[in-house]
Structure formats: C-alpha cells, structure tokens
Design an enzyme around this catalytic site. Structure first.
Site, short mmCIF file in Angstrom:
data_model
loop_
_atom_site.label_atom_id
_atom_site.label_comp_id
_atom_site.label_asym_id
_atom_site.label_seq_id
_atom_site.Cartn_x
_atom_site.Cartn_y
_atom_site.Cartn_z
CE1 TYR A 57 -3.61 2.59 0.60
CE2 TYR A 57 -2.39 3.26 2.56
CZ TYR A 57 -3.41 3.48 1.64
OH TYR A 57 -4.21 4.59 1.77
CG ASP A 108 5.69 3.75 0.89
OD1 ASP A 108 5.98 4.41 1.90
OD2 ASP A 108 4.53 3.56 0.49
CE LYS A 162 0.98 5.26 8.21
NZ LYS A 162 0.95 4.25 7.20
C1 LIG Z 1 0.35 4.82 5.74
C2 LIG Z 1 1.11 4.55 4.52
C3 LIG Z 1 1.02 5.38 3.40
C4 LIG Z 1 0.04 6.52 3.30
O1 LIG Z 1 0.29 7.52 4.22
P1 LIG Z 1 -0.91 8.54 4.56
O2 LIG Z 1 -0.26 9.51 5.49
O3 LIG Z 1 -1.98 7.71 5.17
O4 LIG Z 1 -1.33 9.16 3.30
C5 LIG Z 1 1.85 5.12 2.33
N1 LIG Z 1 2.72 4.10 2.36
C6 LIG Z 1 2.83 3.28 3.42
C7 LIG Z 1 3.83 2.18 3.39
C8 LIG Z 1 2.03 3.46 4.53
O5 LIG Z 1 2.11 2.62 5.55
#
Ligand SMILES: *Cc1c(COP(=O)(O)O)cnc(C)c1O
Length: 425
Positions: free
Chosen positions: A142, A237, A265
């Site tokens: 994701y 990511d 985060k």
């Molecule tokens: C949470 C998450 C996102 C998205 O971040 P948001 O701040 O919710 O837009 C993207 N990549 C990873 C791996 C994530 O865990």
C-alpha cells in the site's frame, strides 16, 4: 447504547461510513468502532471510560506512545509563534538536517503533508527524471491512495494492473505493473520485456499493509541490481518502516540504498507530515530548480515540523531500537508458544516493534499467501482481546506496533490477554 455507538450513529449520518479513513469503521472485524476521548503513553481512553493497551499507535506514528511531554511542549512552543506562515521557517531547516542525517540514502528532502503525497510526488519525480511512463509495484503493498498505485495484482505478474478502487481510469492503471513480492524471476522477466519503459519500482521494503512480510533471498538487493541495470529509479516507501525498524529505516537495517525514499507517520510526531528525498541530482529535478512540479500550502507547517523534530531527536537520544526489538520478540515467542500448545496454525512475523498474526501453517512470504491465511480466526482474536482491554488493529491485514511508552508490565499483560484470546479461538 453506549456513547461510542451514539456518536457513530451521528457520524454515519454525516460522514460516509462514519469515518474519515475506511479501516477505522471496523468492517473487517465486526461491531461498531469505539471513539477515543484521550490517549496517553501506551493507553487509549474511550469515550465510554474504558482504558485499552494500544498496539495500533495511531497506525504507526506514535513510536513514543501518545502525547509524550516533549512533543507536547514542542508543539506548544511553536504555537506561541503562530500556526502557519506561508514563508520558509527555521523548523524546516532543522528537520531537513535531522532527516538527511538519519536516513542513509538522503541528500535532499522535500516535506509535504501525508504519506500519500510523498509517494505520489516520488513517482512523479521518477517519471519526470527518466522520461518513462511505467511504475512497478508489488501485490499487497500500500502506498497511500494515489490513483496509479491503488492497483494490486489481478492474476499476477506481467498482466496489466486492475484498479482496486472505482474511479481510476484504465488508462492510469495501465501505467502500473504489479508483481509478486519475493519473486525475482517475475521481476527479471518484466524488465527484460519492458525495462526501457519503466521509470521506477516503488516498494514497501518490508510490506506491512497486508500483515507483515519480510524479504527472502536478498530480494531487496535484487531490486537494487535490476534498477541499476535498467536505469530505473528504486523508491523505498518507508512511510511505515522509516524511523521505526531503525533510525534510518529498512535501508539502514538491510544496507540496500534506494534512489528515492517516501516518508510519513513517525516523521510528523503525530501531526500530518510526509516527506520524500534522495539523491541530489534527482531532487534537483523538482520545481523551482527543475521541471517536476510539486507544492503545498501547508507544507513545512511550523507546528508539524516542531512535532517532527521533537520525535526524531527523541529517537536519536533514546536509541530505543534494541529495547523495542526485545519487546517484539517477547510477544512473538509467547504467541507462538500458546499456538503450539493449542495446535493452532499461527505465524507471527516480527521485526523490531512491528508484528502481525497470520493463521497459516507456513511462513507467509507473498500476497496470495496472505489472502489464504485465516482472516476469520483473526476476527475472533481481535474481539476477545478488545473485550479484555487490548486494542489490536481492526483488520487481519494490518501490522501491530509497540511504542517506547509500552512498559514491561504492558507487554506481560498483553501476552496474558492475547494468549487467553488465542486459546479461545
Ligand atoms: C500509511 C502509509 C502510506 C500513506 O500515508 P498517509 O499519510 O496515510 O497518506 C503510504 N505508504 C505506506 C507504506 C504506509 O504505511
């Protein structure tokens, strides 16, 4: 009816599904979500006055637990000076220095407001810098709700992606190729066929939005090799793993260096922050120096930057990673022991302060194996644990987090409750 239920009924009239982010609605575990009144350390207090040991930690950001005094003070200090200036501010420079210093592959960094913005901008930059259209992603990973990344595998490698969400034109999804994680043969086959049209690979280096999957047989090294060979941009990511599995994320732990990194985060200390960064030559392609446009009215917001600075400085000073790892391992060992005693098929992948439950006989190493694991059993575990005061993520496909505010007593109590819950499955 309790207060949470009453609020949820009101919310559902006004907000689709009653929530501002879907998984909060508890659809995959059943029941209505509780509303939180306040949060402190390792605990959430619900509007109904229940206290819960929290292993969701606001879905990752709260590595220091909830409302730690130092972040609270940092935000209060910034607030005295104003909430947003729309000009450069000193906090932006300080946090950029910290992040570039902590994350091995970064030479430059740009701040934005969410993880989604970070990945969206990183793939735009990869496309802009290479002049190529295609992005490769892995099933189950994701990357936020970016149009061309909301695509999982249909029937697997080398097929065109199928949108996971309505509202994404096929023309967008066509620009995404979806492969299985931990499948080097599929990767090489795709690059042999289309390598000169691939702008980059985006990967959660430890996929953690479908439970938790870890790389096998140097899969991350293989990604690095293939990208270098074909001149494609390797994007890690690390929105979830950054500052979590090590100060420098998976790239520090694995020694594999991406070209670009998306962050989020933890980097915002509980306020909305995202960032992406990497090699200077790539980052220099961004406006106003280069042709790739990216912007944000509230990007570099002083409150958010101040919170992030405090969170990152605390990580540097406390260096909590060994202690977090020990707590993670203790939970893992106890859960596996209980499952063995009961004859329950259970995998508990764990790395540092992240762990997940898969009800499966064999280790889960890719997305099809995730989908084949026992989601029904997770529902039972979730509900029994919640009834006794332990809050796990309300979905079988999320990762659990431990924070530095979790004390040994919290872990022991959680082990007792989770073991009893597993025995009741
Ligand atoms: C949470 C998450 C996102 C998205 O971040 P948001 O701040 O919710 O837009 C993207 N990549 C990873 C791996 C994530 O865990």
């Amino acid at each position: 009816m309790d207060v949470s239920q009453a609020l949820f009924e009101r919310a559902s009239q006004l907000i689709p599904g009653g929530v501002n982010s879907p998984v909060r609605a508890f659809r995959s575990v059943g029941g209505t979500p509780f509303f939180t009144q306040s949060a402190k350390g390792s605990r959430l207090t619900t509007v109904d006055g229940r206290e819960l040991i929290d292993f969701v930690c606001t879905w990752g950001p709260a590595i220091h637990g909830h409302n730690p005094p130092r972040i609270h003070e940092a935000i209060a200090g910034a607030l005295d000076k104003g909430t947003s200036f729309g000009t450069p501010n000193p906090y932006e420079v300080e946090i950029a220095e910290l992040v570039v210093d902590m994350v091995p592959s970064l030479e430059q960094v740009r701040f934005c407001n969410s993880g989604t913005e970070a990945t969206m901008s990183a793939i735009r930059l990869a496309r802009g810098a290479t002049g190529r259209p295609l992005i490769v992603k892995f099933a189950g990973c994701y990357h936020g709700h970016v149009d061309s990344l909301l695509v999982k595998a249909g029937s697997g490698a080398l097929t065109h992606g199928h949108p996971d969400s309505a509202g994404i034109p096929a023309a967008f999804a066509d620009q995404t190729r979806v492969l299985e994680y931990n499948d080097p043969a599929g990767l090489r086959e795709l690059f042999a066929a289309e390598g000169d049209r691939i702008a980059g690979i985006i990967v959660e280096p430890y996929p953690a939005n479908c439970g938790l999957i870890l790389p096998e047989n140097n899969f991350l090294e293989t990604l690095r090799e293939v990208c270098t060979e074909y001149g494609a941009v390797l994007i890690f990511d690390e929105v979830m793993t950054g500052f979590r599995v090590a100060a420098g994320g998976v790239q520090e732990r694995s020694g594999v260096t991406p070209d670009l990194t998306a962050m989020g985060k933890i980097i915002g200390g509980g306020l909305p922050v995202g960032a992406f960064g990497g090699k200077r030559e790539l980052m220099q392609q961004l406006a106003p120096v280069g042709p790739v446009y990216q912007a944000g009215t509230l990007s570099g917001n002083p409150l958010a930057m101040a919170a992030g600075i405090a969170a990152l400085k605390m990580l540097r000073e406390l260096n909590p990673y060994e202690r977090l790892e020990a707590m993670g391992q203790k939970l893992q060992t106890a859960m596996l022991e209980t499952a063995r005693e009961k004859g329950l098929p259970l995998q508990v992948p764990q790395v540092g302060s992240m762990f997940a439950f898969f009800f499966a006989e064999e280790p889960v190493t890719n997305f099809p194996a995730v989908m084949a694991s026992g989601a029904e059993k997770f529902k039972v575990l979730f509900r029994k644990a919640l009834d006794q005061g332990v809050y796990l993520p309300p979905s079988p496909y999320e990762t659990c987090f431990i924070s530095t505010a979790h004390e040994d007593g919290d872990i022991d109590k959680a082990i007792e409750i989770l073991s009893a819950s597993l025995k009741a499955i």
